[in-house]
Design an enzyme around this catalytic site. Structure first.
Site, mmCIF file in Angstrom:
data_model
loop_
_atom_site.group_PDB
_atom_site.id
_atom_site.type_symbol
_atom_site.label_atom_id
_atom_site.label_comp_id
_atom_site.label_asym_id
_atom_site.label_seq_id
_atom_site.Cartn_x
_atom_site.Cartn_y
_atom_site.Cartn_z
ATOM 1 N N GLU A 1 -58.703 36.633 37.681
ATOM 2 C CA GLU A 1 -58.179 36.639 39.041
ATOM 3 C C GLU A 1 -58.263 38.022 39.686
ATOM 4 O OE1 GLU A 1 -53.855 35.781 40.689
ATOM 5 O OE2 GLU A 1 -55.076 33.987 40.574
ATOM 6 N N ARG B 1 -59.859 26.897 34.982
ATOM 7 C CA ARG B 1 -60.316 26.763 36.359
ATOM 8 C C ARG B 1 -61.564 27.583 36.665
ATOM 9 N NH1 ARG B 1 -55.536 29.826 39.901
ATOM 10 N NH2 ARG B 1 -56.346 31.943 39.734
ATOM 11 N N ASP C 1 -55.772 25.953 43.756
ATOM 12 C CA ASP C 1 -54.449 25.885 44.393
ATOM 13 C C ASP C 1 -54.542 25.306 45.795
ATOM 14 O OD1 ASP C 1 -53.454 27.012 42.104
ATOM 15 O OD2 ASP C 1 -53.421 29.045 42.894
ATOM 16 N N GLU D 1 -60.791 33.745 36.134
ATOM 17 C CA GLU D 1 -61.987 34.142 36.900
ATOM 18 C C GLU D 1 -62.601 35.475 36.409
ATOM 19 O OE1 GLU D 1 -59.602 31.307 38.764
ATOM 20 O OE2 GLU D 1 -59.013 33.378 38.448
ATOM 21 N N ASP E 1 -45.751 25.499 31.998
ATOM 22 C CA ASP E 1 -46.275 26.688 32.682
ATOM 23 C C ASP E 1 -45.608 27.943 32.127
ATOM 24 O OD1 ASP E 1 -47.555 28.328 34.653
ATOM 25 O OD2 ASP E 1 -47.587 26.641 36.031
ATOM 26 N N ASP F 1 -55.343 29.828 32.354
ATOM 27 C CA ASP F 1 -55.246 30.088 33.795
ATOM 28 C C ASP F 1 -55.707 31.499 34.130
ATOM 29 O OD1 ASP F 1 -54.709 29.333 36.378
ATOM 30 O OD2 ASP F 1 -52.554 29.719 36.278
ATOM 31 N N HIS G 1 -49.476 18.200 39.867
ATOM 32 C CA HIS G 1 -49.031 19.569 39.565
ATOM 33 C C HIS G 1 -48.770 20.277 40.889
ATOM 34 C CE1 HIS G 1 -48.554 23.322 37.406
ATOM 35 N NE2 HIS G 1 -49.403 23.902 38.229
#
Length: 834
Positions: free
Chosen positions: A440, A487, A504, A438, A321, A435, A563
Site C-alpha cells: 500500500e 488484493r 474498498d 500492493e 480483521d 492485506d 465485508h
C-alpha cells in the site's frame, strides 16, 4: 545488415539461465543452406540479429509465441555498483531477466520457415505466423490468416535510464480489454493505464486503478498480448487515437507473449496453460463468510456465529480483521500474535467454531510497525527492506511508523512463514487474508534484496507473498488446500491459489454498478476468483435495498463474502428483519447451487475457464454485445442480469442467440438473440438457464461440512430446439489438495437426448454414468430427483432403467416433478415421453 556475432554468441551461452521455460522442441521443415547471418535457428529457438540488438523467438505451442529482445550494450545486472552476495545477485538477475509469469514447458511444434521472398522471413506453425520484414527489421503477427499485430517502432530504449517502450499497430475497430482491475467499461481502448498496484478507497462507477494491475491486453479479435515485465510502467491502449498499442516499463525484461485462438475458451486455456492454473480451493471457501472490519474480541466472534446458527443462515467461515493482534487500529500492526486480553483462548475459540462447522481466517499484513511487538525481532533478524545504504527502511503510513518485510530475501520468507506455521499448528487456523500487499505504501527509495528498487519489486510483491503462503502449505501441510485472500498480485498469481477482491468499494449504488465488469475482466486475465465485498465496504450508508441486491448478486460471483467497515453491519444477521430474510433466501440458493458452483471451480482448475463470463463467449462475432456487463454467464448454463440501480423495476437482459433461455424460477421462455426487458422481484434477481440444460441442486445445509451429493435435484429446462446436451457434476472431499490428480474424486456424467417419436410425441432420455477416481472409496452420487419445466402435456410414461417412475404434473406451470430414483452401478437411463 551488419552481423552481431559476439552478442549472439553470448546470448546462446546464457540462454538456459535467462529463460524460465524449457526450450521448445521445434521441427523445421526447410533448411536452406544460404540463410543470412542475421537469422539463426538454435535448438528450435529463432534469433533475429538487428542493428539495435537481437530478437529471440520461441513457440510454446502453435498458438503461443514469445518474443524477447536483447538490446545492444544494455546490462541490467549492476545494482548501482554495490557489492552483493552471490545469492543477492541471483535474485536480482531473476527479477530483471526472468519471467515471473510463465511456467509452461514448450510443446513440440512444427515450425515452417519460408525465406523464398528476398525481403521477408516467415515462420508458421499452422496457428501463429510470424512475418519478419528485413528492410525495416519489423515483425507482423498473424493467426490462421488474420493479422493480429504489427510492430510499429519495435523496442525503443530510454537513454536516461533502463526503461524502454514497445508498440504495435492495431486495427481501427478492435476493442481492447485487460490491464488488471479497473472500472472503465469493458472496452478500455483510449486509455493510458498506469501499471502500479495501488488501492482506491471508496471508488464508485469509475476507477482508473483498483489494487491489481496486469501488463496484459486482450482484443476483440481473439488474441491476447502479455508484456512479460513486472516492473512498474504503462499500458497505452491507443490513447492518442492513432491505432497504436504500447507498453512502457521502468526497467527489466524486454519480452512479450502472443496468445491466440479461434475461441475465447481457447485463449483462456492457452493463457492459463502458459502462466498456471488456479488450484481447487477448499469447498468451504465457496460458502458464505462472516466478515467485517472488524471483530474486537473472541467473545464477539463466537456470539456472531451463534447468531448465524440461531437465525438459520448458512455460514462456513469467519474472517478476523486486525483486532486479533491489537485493540487499536493504529500502532499494533506487525504484532502477528493474538492479543491476550481480547482473545484469551484462541485455540478454544477455533475449536468451538469448528464444532459449528465454521473455519477461522486471520488477516496478516507485510508491514512491521516500530511500535509492534515484533519490531526488535524483525530488525535483529534482518528481514526488513532497506535503503540504498543498507539501513532498515522506516517510513510513515496510516497505521504508524513501519518497515516492510523484504519478501524476496530467503531469510525473510522463512521468518514470515514461520509465523503462519506457528499459528496454524498452535491454534488450527484454516486460512489467511493477506492485506495491503500492493504494497500500500512503498516509497521509491526503498531497496529490496539484490538492491532492487521499489519500482522493480512493487508489482510482484503480492505475487511472491502469495507464493510464500502457497508453498508453505504445500511443504508443511501437504494434502491441505490453501485459502489465501489477497488484493494484489501479478500475472500468473492464480497458480498460487490467490483469491482477489475488488478493493474498498463505496457502499453505494455507484459502487455496486461496476462490480460485474471488474470480475468479468479479471476472469479473462486468469484471476477467476475476483469478487466484491458484498454490500460495499466504505462509508456508513444504510440502504436495505442496496444491501439485498448486492447480496443477491453475490450468489453469482465466485466468492460469497459480505465485508465492510463496522459503522453499519455487513452480516445479514444484524440487518433489518426484511433485509435479513431476503439475504437468507439468497444465501440458501447459493448453498443449494453448490454442486454447480463447485463443478465450475473444478472446471477452472482444469482449463482456466472463469465462473463469470462475458456474453461474447457465446457469440464472439457479435460485436454489439462485447461491451455488455449487465448480463453475464455464470458457469456453463446460467445467465444473470443483476439489479444494479436503485428502484429498478425492469432490467434489460441480453439473451445470446446460441439458445433459448428460461427463467430459473418460473420457467418462462425468452427467445435467444434478442434483448428482453424483464420485470424484477424483491426476493431475487433475474436468472435464466440455457434451454435443454439441467441445473443441479443439493439439499440445503447450514455449512458445507454437512454437504452431500447423495441426493441431487436436477432442474431441467426442456427446449424443442435442444436435441443434445451434456454436463457433469464434480465431487470430492472438498479439503484434500490435488484430489483429482490423485484419483480421489467422483464425476457424475449426464447426457440428455430429445427426439420426436410417433404422433409428434417428445421423448427425453437422460443417461447417467459415474466415473470414480482410482482412490475414491465411497460412492457419493446415489439418489436423483428430476424437476422438468416447459412441459406442455401430461407425460405418457416415465422410467429409470425400465422401472416405472411416478410423477406429478402442474399444467398451469408446465412443470413435472418426478419421484426420486436411485442410481445403480454402471450406466443408468431415465426416460419420459409427453
Amino acid at each position: 545488415m551488419q552481423k552481431k556475432a559476439p552478442l549472439l554468441l553470448s546470448l546462446i551461452l546464457v540462454f538456459g539461465f535467462i529463460s524460465s521455460c524449457a526450450q521448445p522442441a521445434v521441427t523445421n521443415t526447410t533448411q536452406p543452406a544460404d540463410r543470412p547471418a542475421d537469422f539463426i535457428e538454435e535448438n528450435g529457438i529463432f534469433h533475429f540479429n538487428t542493428e539495435k540488438g537481437t530478437y529471440v523467438l520461441r513457440f510454446f505451442s502453435k498458438d503461443i509465441l514469445e518474443v524477447e529482445f536483447f538490446p545492444e550494450g544494455r546490462n541490467n545486472s549492476s545494482g548501482d555498483g554495490l557489492q552483493m552476495s552471490e545469492s543477492e545477485q541471483k535474485v536480482r538477475d531473476k527479477v530483471l531477466r526472468s519471467s515471473h509469469a510463465v511456467i509452461m514447458e514448450s510443446i513440440p511444434t512444427e515450425v515452417k520457415v519460408n525465406m523464398e521472398v528476398d525481403d521477408f522471413i516467415r515462420l508458421s506453425t499452422g496457428g501463429i505466423k510470424v512475418v519478419y520484414d528485413k528492410k525495416d527489421s519489423r515483425f507482423s503477427f498473424y493467426h490462421k490468416g488474420r493479422r493480429l499485430l504489427q510492430e510499429h517502432n519495435g523496442f525503443v530504449q530510454n537513454t536516461e535510464d533502463d526503461g524502454y517502450r514497445v508498440d504495435f499497430r492495431i486495427t481501427n475497430t478492435e476493442m481492447l480489454m485487460g490491464g488488471g482491475s479497473r472500472a472503465l467499461g469493458m472496452d478500455r481502448r483510449g486509455h493510458r493505464l498506469e501499471l502500479y498496484n495501488r488501492a482506491h478507497y471508496g471508488y464508485e462507477t469509475r476507477s482508473d486503478l483498483i489494487n491489481y494491475t496486469l501488463p496484459m491486453v486482450l482484443s476483440s479479435r481473439r488474441y491476447a498480448i502479455h508484456f512479460d515485465n513486472p516492473t512498474t510502467g504503462w499500458l497505452d491502449l491507443d490513447s492518442e487515437n492513432d491505432g497504436t498499442l504500447g507498453f512502457e516499463a521502468f526497467s527489466g525484461r524486454q519480452a512479450f507473449q502472443i496468445i491466440a485462438s479461434d475461441t475465447w475458451e481457447g485463449i483462456i486455456d492457452n493463457y492459463t496453460q502458459l502462466t498456471g492454473r488456479q488450484p481447487l480451493p477448499p469447498r468451504w471457501a465457496l460458502g458464505s463468510f462472516s466478515s467485517r472490519f472488524g471483530y474486537r474480541s473472541q467473545k464477539e466472534v463466537l456470539e456472531t456465529i451463534t447468531t448465524y446458527r440461531e437465525k438459520e443462515i448458512p455460514v462456513d467461515a469467519i474472517i478476523i480483521d486486525l483486532y486479533w493482534f491489537g485493540q487499536e487500529v493504529k500502532g499494533t500492526m506487525g504484532n502477528l500474535k493474538f492479543d491476550d486480553e481480547t482473545f484469551p483462548d484462541p485455540a478454544s475459540m477455533v475449536e468451538q467454531l469448528e464444532d459449528k462447522g465454521v473455519k477461522t481466517v486471520l488477516i496478516t499484513e507485510p508491514f512491521i510497525l516500530t511500535t509492534s511487538g515484533r519490531w526488535d525481532e524483525a530488525t535483529e533478524s534482518e528481514v526488513l527492506a532497506h535503503d540504498k545504504h543498507g539501513q532498515v527502511a522506516v517510513y510513515d503510513f496510516f497505521f504508524g511508523e513501519t518497515g516492510l518485510i523484504n519478501i524476496l530475501k530467503p531469510e525473510a520468507r522463512d521468518w514470515f512463514w514461520g509465523i503462519y506455521k506457528h499459528l496454524m499448528e498452535t491454534y488450527g487456523i484454516h486460512g489467511w487474508w493477506g492485506d495491503l500487499g500492493e504494497p500500500e505504501v512503498h516509497p521509491d527509495w526503498v531497496r529490496h534484496y539484490g538492491n532492487l528498487k521499489a519500482r522493480e519489486v512493487h508489482n510482484i510483491y503480492g505475487h511472491n507473498w502469495a507464493k510464500l503462503v502457497f508453498e508453505g502449505f504445500k511443504n508443511d501441510f501437504p494434502g491441505k488446500r490453501a485459502f489465501n485472500l489477497m488484493r494484489a498480485g501479478y500475472s500468473g498469481s492464480q497458480r498460487y491459489g490467490i483469491i482477489p477482491w475488488t478493493g474498498d468499494v463505496n457502499r453505494t449504488w455507484g459502487g455496486l454498478m461496476p462490480q460485474p465488469e471488474i470480475s468479468l475482466q479479471m476472469g479473462l486475465q486468469g484471476l477467476a476468483y475476483m469478487h466484491s465485498d458484498l454490500g460495499g465496504f466504505a462509508g456508513d450508508l444504510v440502504d436495505d435495498e442496496l444491501y439485498v441486491r448486492w447480496m443477491q448478486y453475490g450468489v453469482f460471483q465466485p466468492v460469497y463474502r459480505p465485508h465492510a467497515q463496522d459503522d453499519v453491519p455487513s452480516e445479514p444477521v444484524f440487518r433489518s428483519e426484511e433485509a435479513m430474510n431476503l439475504s437468507r433466501k439468497a444465501i440458501e440458493l447459493r448453498y443449494r447451487l453448490m454442486p454447480y458452483i463447485y463443478t465450475a471451480a473444478f472446471q477452472n482448475s482444469q482449463t482456466g475457464m472463469p465462473f463469470m463470463r462475458p456474453l461474447f463467449f457465446e457469440e464472439p462475432d457479435n460485436f454489439e454485445i462485447h461491451r455488455v456487463t449487465g448480463t453475464y454467464l455464470f458457469g456453463d448454463d446460467i445467465l444473470v442480469a443483476p439489479v444494479l440501480r436503485q428502484g429498478e423495476r425492469r432490467v434489460e437482459a441480453h439473451m445470446p442467440a446460441t439458445a433459448n433461455w428460461y427463467d430459473f424460477y418460473t420457467g418462462e421462455k425468452y427467445k435467444g438473440g434478442k434483448q428482453h426487458w424483464v420485470t424484477t422481484h424483491e426476493d431475487r434477481i433475474p436468472t435464466f438457464v440455457r434451454g435443454g440444460a439441467v441445473v443441479p441442486l443439493a439439499d440445503l445445509v447450514q455449512s458445507t461440512t454437512d454437504y452431500s451429493v447423495e441426493h441431487i435435484t436436477l432442474k431441467y429446462f426442456f427446449d424443442e430446439g435442444a436435441s443434445e446436451y451434456t454436463t457433469m457434476i464434480y465431487h470430492d472431499d472438498g479439503l484434500t489438495s490435488e484430489s483429482y490428480e490423485n484419483g480421489l474424486y467422483e464425476l457424475l456424467n449426464i447426457s440428455i437426448d430429445t427426439s420426436v417419436i410417433g404422433n409428434q410425441n417428445n421423448q427425453v432420455s437422460f443417461t447417467f454414468e459415474t466415473d470414480r477416481g482410482s482412490q475414491f472409496e465411497e460412492a457419493g452420487f446415489s439418489e436423483i430427483t428430476v424437476h422438468a419445466k416447459n412441459i406442455s402435456a401430461v407425460p405418457k410414461s416415465a422410467a429409470i432403467n425400465g422401472e416405472s417412475v411416478s410423477f406429478t404434473f402442474d399444467e398451469d406451470r408446465q412443470k413435472i416433478e418426478f419421484e426420486t430414483f436411485t442410481l445403480s452401478e454402471g450406466e443408468n437411463e431415465f426416460m419420459f415421453a409427453f
